[in-house]
Design a protein around this motif. Structure first.
Motif, mmCIF file in Angstrom:
data_model
loop_
_atom_site.group_PDB
_atom_site.id
_atom_site.type_symbol
_atom_site.label_atom_id
_atom_site.label_comp_id
_atom_site.label_asym_id
_atom_site.label_seq_id
_atom_site.Cartn_x
_atom_site.Cartn_y
_atom_site.Cartn_z
ATOM 1 N N ALA A 1 -23.214 -50.002 -35.630
ATOM 2 C CA ALA A 1 -21.881 -50.614 -35.631
ATOM 3 C C ALA A 1 -21.232 -50.605 -37.011
ATOM 4 O O ALA A 1 -20.000 -50.597 -37.122
ATOM 5 N N SER A 2 -22.031 -50.571 -38.062
ATOM 6 C CA SER A 2 -21.469 -50.545 -39.418
ATOM 7 C C SER A 2 -20.722 -49.243 -39.695
ATOM 8 O O SER A 2 -19.958 -49.153 -40.648
ATOM 9 N N LEU A 3 -20.925 -48.225 -38.857
ATOM 10 C CA LEU A 3 -20.255 -46.939 -39.028
ATOM 11 C C LEU A 3 -18.990 -46.823 -38.178
ATOM 12 O O LEU A 3 -18.385 -45.754 -38.111
ATOM 13 N N LEU A 4 -18.585 -47.924 -37.557
ATOM 14 C CA LEU A 4 -17.379 -47.933 -36.732
ATOM 15 C C LEU A 4 -16.291 -48.691 -37.467
ATOM 16 O O LEU A 4 -16.397 -49.897 -37.680
ATOM 17 N N GLY A 5 -15.251 -47.977 -37.865
ATOM 18 C CA GLY A 5 -14.145 -48.574 -38.615
ATOM 19 C C GLY A 5 -13.337 -49.555 -37.784
ATOM 20 O O GLY A 5 -13.437 -49.602 -36.553
ATOM 21 N N ALA A 6 -12.502 -50.318 -38.453
ATOM 22 C CA ALA A 6 -11.702 -51.364 -37.810
ATOM 23 C C ALA A 6 -10.756 -50.824 -36.743
ATOM 24 O O ALA A 6 -10.467 -51.513 -35.768
ATOM 25 N N LYS A 7 -10.279 -49.604 -36.899
ATOM 26 C CA LYS A 7 -9.342 -49.018 -35.935
ATOM 27 C C LYS A 7 -10.046 -48.212 -34.846
ATOM 28 O O LYS A 7 -9.401 -47.651 -33.966
ATOM 29 N N PHE A 8 -11.369 -48.154 -34.904
ATOM 30 C CA PHE A 8 -12.129 -47.368 -33.942
ATOM 31 C C PHE A 8 -12.490 -48.208 -32.720
ATOM 32 O O PHE A 8 -12.819 -49.378 -32.835
ATOM 33 N N SER A 9 -12.464 -47.581 -31.555
ATOM 34 C CA SER A 9 -12.873 -48.245 -30.321
ATOM 35 C C SER A 9 -13.479 -47.203 -29.388
ATOM 36 O O SER A 9 -12.875 -46.148 -29.164
#
Length: 176
Positions: free
Chosen positions: A95-103
């Protein structure tokens, strides 16, 4: 001599592989900022109107859950790794590799095919194709090889995959 080559290659390529493995996913909204104009080939619009954009939504249906159950899975389709691997991007990374705008709800999106974009997303990097690739942008000599990793007989709803016909629906090259 051959052993020296292998050791040298390992020392040269390992840091590159490690850095690319650490790229984070930035999401469609980030990519779309530059890939929505006519000059860019309206790539965002092509994706938004594709089945790829709705790939995750398919997993939320009763039909998808029925298929998952029939395949012996005890989780809903939208929670089953074997389903998520072809219907989403980023579902199998920390999850640390998922940016704020990613879904993951964005389904099969830019970074599914082109790789996590944190290190190549900037305009400066993207304007230099070689630098973009060095920073993680994935391009393909034969795009069909990528497509058939999901569009194949392993899919429980597989039909004959006509690459040429399918590519016509989603190709998104930048105009010359």
């Amino acid at each position: 001599m051959f052993a020296r080559f292998i050791v040298t290659a390992a020392f040269v390529l390992a840091p590159l592989a490690f850095s690319l493995a650490q790229n984070s996913f930035v999401g469609v909204k980030t990519c779309g900022m530059c890939h929505k104009s006519e000059k860019a080939g309206q790539q965002l619009s092509i994706w938004e109107n594709s089945k790829h954009a709705k790939a995750y939504e398919v997993l939320l249906t009763d039909e998808a859950n029925k298929i998952a159950s029939e395949k012996g899975f005890t989780t809903k389709a939208a929670e089953t790794p074997e389903c998520l691997k072809c219907h989403t991007s980023g579902s199998d990374v920390d999850a640390s590799l998922l940016g704020a705008k990613f879904s993951i709800e964005q389904g099969v999106q830019c970074e599914t095919c082109h790789g996590a974009g944190s290190e190549y997303k900037s305009k400066k990097v993207m304007e230099d194709k070689e630098l973009a690739v060095k920073n993680g942008l994935m391009l393909y000599e034969n795009i069909q090889d990528l497509c058939i990793t999901c569009h194949n007989a392993e899919s429980p709803t597989a039909t004959e995959f006509n690459f040429a016909e399918s590519w016509e629906k989603i190709k998104h090259s930048k105009p010359e």
